[in-house]
Design a protein around this motif. Structure first.
Motif, PDB file in Angstrom:
ATOM      1  N   UNK A 109       0.831  -1.205   0.000  1.00 32.12           N
ATOM      2  CA  UNK A 109       0.000   0.000   0.000  1.00 32.12           C
ATOM      3  C   UNK A 109       0.867   1.257   0.000  1.00 32.12           C
ATOM      4  N   UNK A 110       1.950   1.241   0.777  1.00 25.04           N
ATOM      5  CA  UNK A 110       2.879   2.373   0.789  1.00 25.04           C
ATOM      6  C   UNK A 110       3.520   2.546  -0.587  1.00 25.04           C
ATOM      7  N   UNK A 111       3.861   1.446  -1.217  1.00 25.17           N
ATOM      8  CA  UNK A 111       4.447   1.500  -2.558  1.00 25.17           C
ATOM      9  C   UNK A 111       3.461   2.082  -3.568  1.00 25.17           C
ATOM     10  N   UNK A 112       2.217   1.657  -3.470  1.00 22.50           N
ATOM     11  CA  UNK A 112       1.177   2.167  -4.359  1.00 22.50           C
ATOM     12  C   UNK A 112       0.952   3.665  -4.118  1.00 22.50           C
ATOM     13  N   UNK A 113       0.889   4.056  -2.841  1.00 22.14           N
ATOM     14  CA  UNK A 113       0.711   5.476  -2.502  1.00 22.14           C
ATOM     15  C   UNK A 113       1.885   6.303  -3.010  1.00 22.14           C
ATOM     16  N   UNK A 114       3.086   5.741  -2.912  1.00 24.07           N
ATOM     17  CA  UNK A 114       4.279   6.435  -3.399  1.00 24.07           C
ATOM     18  C   UNK A 114       4.184   6.639  -4.917  1.00 24.07           C
ATOM     19  N   UNK A 115       3.749   5.609  -5.605  1.00 30.91           N
ATOM     20  CA  UNK A 115       3.600   5.705  -7.055  1.00 30.91           C
ATOM     21  C   UNK A 115       2.550   6.754  -7.434  1.00 30.91           C
ATOM     22  N   UNK A 116       1.417   6.736  -6.754  1.00 31.40           N
ATOM     23  CA  UNK A 116       0.347   7.695  -7.054  1.00 31.40           C
ATOM     24  C   UNK A 116       0.773   9.120  -6.715  1.00 31.40           C
ATOM     25  N   UNK A 117       1.398   9.301  -5.563  1.00 29.32           N
ATOM     26  CA  UNK A 117       1.815  10.638  -5.144  1.00 29.32           C
ATOM     27  C   UNK A 117       2.887  11.203  -6.072  1.00 29.32           C
ATOM     28  N   UNK A 118       3.838  10.371  -6.459  1.00 28.40           N
ATOM     29  CA  UNK A 118       4.891  10.824  -7.369  1.00 28.40           C
ATOM     30  C   UNK A 118       4.310  11.158  -8.741  1.00 28.40           C
ATOM     31  N   UNK A 119       3.414  10.335  -9.231  1.00 29.85           N
ATOM     32  CA  UNK A 119       2.785  10.609 -10.534  1.00 29.85           C
ATOM     33  C   UNK A 119       1.946  11.879 -10.485  1.00 29.85           C
ATOM     34  N   UNK A 120       1.157  12.026  -9.420  1.00 31.55           N
ATOM     35  CA  UNK A 120       0.328  13.220  -9.289  1.00 31.55           C
ATOM     36  C   UNK A 120       1.195  14.468  -9.152  1.00 31.55           C
TER      37      UNK A 120
END
Length: 176
Positions: free
Chosen positions: A25-36
């Protein structure tokens, strides 16, 4: 006695799975936050405030350290076996125990060291430079990851004699 060990094993596996899912979940959040953040930065010229700091202080730490016990159980740790593979019998068993004890000692050391750091971090008032979020709680992810790894290694040391230790498991042969 066997039922208690089986129950303990199931509880540990569920805890390990929960830690793994939190890391994912942290990895997914990191991916979403970096992309956004990249999208916002280049399209609107307005980066997300604190995105880099949240990523590096919280999300990256969680995604790496919460998966330690899962990686261990999956045999994903690096093993250098060119010397041990040439040993036989008692010498190989002694080398296996030595490797396991040294690895376990390192984990115990890391639990104590990261535990002290986590305690200091929780009492520290340091915040991210861009947001009023305290940095200290992020240190707990490292402690939790090493604590889970240490518990699994303590249980796994009983499997060294039978050759079933997850630390010493043989890799699958290559497909070539």
């Amino acid at each position: 006695m066997n039922d208690n060990m089986e129950f303990l094993g199931k509880v540990l596996q569920r805890c390990e799975l929960a830690l793994l899912y939190l890391g994912v979940l942290a990895n997914f959040a990191m991916m979403c936050l970096t992309s956004a953040d990249a999208f916002s930065r280049y399209l609107f010229n307005a980066p997300i405030l604190g995105a880099l700091e949240i990523t590096e202080k919280y999300l990256m730490v969680a995604s790496i350290f919460l998966g330690l016990s899962y990686a261990y159980r999956g045999g994903l740790f690096i093993r250098v076996t060119f010397l041990v593979d040439r040993l036989s019998g008692n010498a190989k068993l002694a080398a296996d125990y030595f490797a396991h004890v040294v690895s376990l000692a390192f984990c115990v050391f890391m639990v104590f060291a990261t535990g002290q750091q986590a305690l200091r971090g929780l009492s520290d008032e340091t915040e991210l430079s861009t947001l009023p979020i305290r940095v200290g709680p992020a240190y707990s992810f490292v402690l939790i990851g090493f604590l889970a790894l240490t518990v699994i290694m303590l249980i796994d040391i009983t499997r060294v004699r039978s050759g079933q230790s997850m630390l010493l498991s043989q890799e699958a042969p290559s497909a070539t």
